[in-house]
Scaffold this motif. Structure first.
Motif, PDB file in Angstrom:
ATOM      1  N   GLY A   1       0.819  -1.212   0.000  1.00 24.82           N
ATOM      2  CA  GLY A   1       0.000   0.000   0.000  1.00 24.82           C
ATOM      3  C   GLY A   1       0.850   1.258   0.000  1.00 24.82           C
ATOM      4  N   ALA A   2       1.922   1.245   0.776  1.00 20.04           N
ATOM      5  CA  ALA A   2       2.827   2.406   0.804  1.00 20.04           C
ATOM      6  C   ALA A   2       3.483   2.622  -0.556  1.00 20.04           C
TER       7      ALA A   2
ATOM      8  N   VAL B   1       1.314   0.605   9.449  1.00 21.87           N
ATOM      9  CA  VAL B   1       2.439   0.096   8.661  1.00 21.87           C
ATOM     10  C   VAL B   1       2.754   1.046   7.501  1.00 21.87           C
ATOM     11  N   VAL B   2       1.716   1.536   6.852  1.00 22.96           N
ATOM     12  CA  VAL B   2       1.911   2.472   5.735  1.00 22.96           C
ATOM     13  C   VAL B   2       2.687   3.706   6.200  1.00 22.96           C
TER      14      VAL B   2
ATOM     15  N   PRO C   1       7.877   6.919   4.821  1.00 22.81           N
ATOM     16  CA  PRO C   1       9.049   7.794   4.910  1.00 22.81           C
ATOM     17  C   PRO C   1      10.329   7.168   4.344  1.00 22.81           C
ATOM     18  N   LYS C   2      10.496   5.861   4.530  1.00 23.06           N
ATOM     19  CA  LYS C   2      11.678   5.199   3.976  1.00 23.06           C
ATOM     20  C   LYS C   2      11.637   5.192   2.450  1.00 23.06           C
ATOM     21  N   LEU C   3      10.454   5.023   1.876  1.00 24.94           N
ATOM     22  CA  LEU C   3      10.330   5.092   0.421  1.00 24.94           C
ATOM     23  C   LEU C   3      10.639   6.493  -0.080  1.00 24.94           C
TER      24      LEU C   3
ATOM     25  N   GLY D   1      11.881   0.341   7.992  1.00 28.08           N
ATOM     26  CA  GLY D   1      10.484   0.757   8.059  1.00 28.08           C
ATOM     27  C   GLY D   1       9.543  -0.429   8.164  1.00 28.08           C
ATOM     28  N   ILE D   2       9.908  -1.537   7.501  1.00 34.31           N
ATOM     29  CA  ILE D   2       9.090  -2.748   7.579  1.00 34.31           C
ATOM     30  C   ILE D   2       9.114  -3.313   8.997  1.00 34.31           C
TER      31      ILE D   2
END
Length: 267
Positions: A82-83, A145-146, A151-153, A186-187
């Protein structure tokens, strides 16, 4: 001139005392042989033994752990994709709409969410129990989770993906060898946040549990309504220690993941 007082440190110390003093008070009296929350009479582990000898309670603990692990794993998988969907959507208006929809479950009161799920499950005919609790926990964990992964993406440079494409990498290679390793911290953060939210949730779970199925938060509430019991103190102490260990585990795992990511970038 005298030394200046460190007001931020004093403020934080007062806040930590206010937050943690009741917890340590509860933990301290879980060892009280007198069976009350005042007048410490002696040290005992009897209430902890009662917790571990309570078969029904152990089944509820197992239910809670299974729900938490399953919801954390499933919501992490859904949240990661989703992210990425939000991150790589082309239209800014669509991205803002998706972000707003994602944040609805976070800002909405738990009572409203729980009542909404109760109405939904009743309307579509899902029996209240394991399945309803699992679906509800996944639903309110995915947005968390999103927010942990997004932010990491955003930190990842697009040139990494462009370079991988220029070198002939397929979409699967880009996903498994570029994107996922980069956003691993992030995961982990999303997984542990989803796990702790599921373990601690009461309001939503209270609405979607059925007869014959319960979780720790709902069970503690039921026991507390019957009066003060040192068994509740012992159980709450164990939950606090487990949560503390999860936080510590997340810290060390995320630190290790960041270090490995840094080594990968240097290579």
């Amino acid at each position: 001139m005298g030394k200046k007082r460190n007001w931020p440190a004093i403020y934080l110390s007062i806040m930590f005392v206010i937050l943690y003093a009741p917890i340590f008070y509860l933990m301290f009296y879980s060892f009280n042989s007198g069976g009350t929350m005042y007048g410490f009479e002696g040290f005992t582990f009897d209430y902890y033994l009662e917790v571990f000898q309570n078969t029904r309670l152990l089944i509820i603990v197992l239910n809670t752990v299974i729900i938490a692990l399953l919801s954390a794993v499933i919501s992490t998988i859904i949240g990661v994709f989703g992210a990425m969907a939000i991150m790589y959507v082309k239209k800014q208006q669509t991205k803002n709409t998706l972000l707003s929809l994602n944040n609805v479950l976070i800002v909405s009161p738990d009572v409203i969410i729980g009542a909404s799920f109760l109405i939904l499950f009743t309307f579509i005919g899902i029996k209240l129990g394991f399945a309803s609790v699992l679906i509800a926990h996944i639903a309110f964990s995915v947005p968390i989770v999103v927010l942990m992964v997004l932010p990491k993406l955003q930190e990842m440079s697009p040139t990494l993906i462009d370079a991988a494409r220029d070198l002939g990498a397929s979409r699967m290679d880009i996903l498994t060898k570029i994107i996922l390793p980069y956003i691993t911290p992030g995961i982990y953060a999303g997984f542990f946040m989803a796990l702790t939210y599921s373990l601690d949730d009461f309001a939503v779970t209270f609405f979607v549990t059925g007869n014959g199925f319960s979780t720790l938060s709902v069970e503690i509430y039921s026991l507390a309504r019957q009066g003060i019991s040192m068994e509740i103190n012992a159980l709450s102490t164990l939950i606090f220690l487990v949560t503390l260990s999860l936080v510590a585990g997340y810290y060390f795992i995320s630190k290790k993941a960041v270090g490995m990511a840094g080594m990968g970038v240097r290579k």
